[in-house]
Write an enzyme that holds these catalytic residues in place. Structure first.
Site, short mmCIF file in Angstrom:
data_model
loop_
_atom_site.label_atom_id
_atom_site.label_comp_id
_atom_site.label_asym_id
_atom_site.label_seq_id
_atom_site.Cartn_x
_atom_site.Cartn_y
_atom_site.Cartn_z
N ASP A 180 0.82 -1.21 0.00
CA ASP A 180 0.00 0.00 0.00
C ASP A 180 0.85 1.26 0.00
OD1 ASP A 180 -2.29 -1.47 0.03
OD2 ASP A 180 -3.03 -0.76 1.97
N ASP A 199 -21.25 5.62 9.23
CA ASP A 199 -21.67 5.24 7.89
C ASP A 199 -22.10 6.48 7.11
OD1 ASP A 199 -23.18 4.36 5.62
OD2 ASP A 199 -23.48 2.42 6.57
N ARG A 203 -23.63 6.87 4.35
CA ARG A 203 -25.00 6.83 3.84
C ARG A 203 -25.99 7.23 4.92
NH1 ARG A 203 -24.27 0.79 1.79
NH2 ARG A 203 -23.30 0.84 3.85
#
Length: 410
Positions: free
Chosen positions: A155, A290, A292
């Site tokens: 990464d 979250d 959303r």
């Protein structure tokens, strides 16, 4: 070539099997005698001419060490039996591993031998939750698939091109020399992959491409890409730095940490690490990590949720503006990963603050981006705004196949 892509956690193994074919060549079975390792082939170069978009199977093995699955070796044995059934007798040719931290040594994917595994283990202090698990997975595959080539994709590797003025911290020299305190950056595989896809879409040679990439998931980072390479990035010594994330604070005055430790005598460094990594960010501001759910709450008039969105968008917009300067004028702004690809509302909240850069977002295209690479800005926008679907597993599979194929040919 069939490539097993694995992401080994401390108690889980996420995997995919992908078909990768070098263009103009037939797949070749692996050989147990591999030539010398090359640590200097960039990911973008290694994957050139590879096609790895076919997922044969994928899955997740969980609860390693806390169930009847005692360790990673047993988990890989179970996986091998599962794959034998699902693949109908086809042979896995190679394994590609996502490795979180490559430190200062690894700037490109590498073929694995015992010394490479030991090097990953020695880097454990930089990623104590991840690198030990990666090493366990590497050794487990050695036992389960003797002689099969393995490749590590790091990464951090993509960010090894940052200039020293970007990766050094203004701290005592010995902290860097003795303890490795510097900016490393993360999400490099994703930033690299979507940069390449944007170059193809726009028809710009990579070495001439200047862009800003926003990888926005529960963990989020933004990277300045100058002449196709990482020039600066928001994450630092750890993935805690930078943007406001789902549960991570992002950038913070260090005095906040020392002041809280002084005021809370019972609080340990481990407690502080947990709070900043797991109880901060969106979670700390509005009680929900979250995106959303936060957006839904904001739409219904929840002021704390709206504040969380505003803070996250403002932080990102500031970084984009700074990185626009760093790359000498970005030709494109790229949104990717879960939030970046799927939240038109958050993209708009960010882009609305970029008028000084000449960014003009097309609301209709932003609501309904089409394809794996979509332009969501107006034609007269000074900076192209793109939504690019990331696929880190594909990038790992292609890098793995490229290194193995090159060694087989030679």
């Amino acid at each position: 070539m069939l490539v097993l892509v694995v992401n080994c956690g401390s108690s889980s193994i996420k995997y995919q099997v992908r078909e990768v074919t070098p263009e103009g060549s037939e797949p070749s079975p692996y050989t147990s005698s591999m030539p010398a390792i090359n640590e200097n082939i960039p990911l973008a170069t290694a994957t050139a001419g590879m096609a790895g978009d076919q997922v044969i199977t994928k899955g997740l093995i969980e609860n390693i060490g806390t169930s009847e699955i005692q360790d990673h070796t047993q988990a890989l044995e179970i996986l091998a039996r599962r794959l034998d059934e699902e693949l109908g007798g086809r042979t896995i040719d190679a394994a590609g591993h996502r490795v979180v931290h490559g430190g200062e040594r690894f700037s490109a994917p590498v073929l694995v031998n015992n010394e490479i595994i030991r090097a990953i283990e020695r880097l454990a202090p930089l990623a104590p939750l991840h690198n030990p698990a990666h090493a366990l997975g590497l050794r487990a595959i050695q036992k389960t698939y003797p002689g099969m080539p393995q490749v590590c994709v790091f990464d951090t590797a993509f960010h090894r091109t940052m200039p020293e003025k970007a990766w050094r911290y203004a701290i005592p020299e010995q902290w860097y020399e003795m303890d490795g305190m510097r900016r490393y950056g993360f999400h490099g595989t994703s930033h690299d992959y979507v940069t390449g896809k944007a170059c193809e879409f726009l028809g710009i040679p990579r070495e001439q491409f200047n862009t800003v990439v926003a990888h926005l998931g529960n963990g989020a980072s933004v990277t300045a890409i100058r002449e196709g390479r990482s020039y600066d990035t928001s994450m630092g010594y750890t993935p805690l730095a930078g943007l406001v994330m789902g549960t991570r604070s992002g950038d913070l005055d260090p005095s906040v940490v020392t002041a809280m430790l002084e005021r809370k005598p019972g609080m340990s460094a481990q407690d502080m690490n947990r709070i900043l990594n797991n109880e901060s960010g969106l979670q700390g501001i509005c009680g929900d990590s979250d995106m959303r759910a936060v957006e839904q709450r904001a739409d219904s008039g929840d002021e704390r949720a709206q504040l969380a969105l505003d803070m996250a968008a403002y932080r990102l917009a500031k970084y984009i503006g700074g990185y626009h300067v760093a790359v000498g004028g970005a030709q494109a702004l790229i949104f990717t990963a879960g939030i970046g690809e799927n939240s038109p509302g958050f993209r708009a909240l960010v882009c609305d603050q970029l008028g000084a850069l000449g960014v003009r977002l097309d609301a209709s295209r932003n609501e309904h981006p089409e394809g794996n690479v979509a332009r969501i800005s107006f034609p007269d926008s000074a900076v192209e705004v793109l939504v690019v679907a990331t696929d880190e597993e594909r990038a790992i599979a292609e890098a793995t196949a490229a290194l193995v194929w090159e060694r087989v040919k030679n």
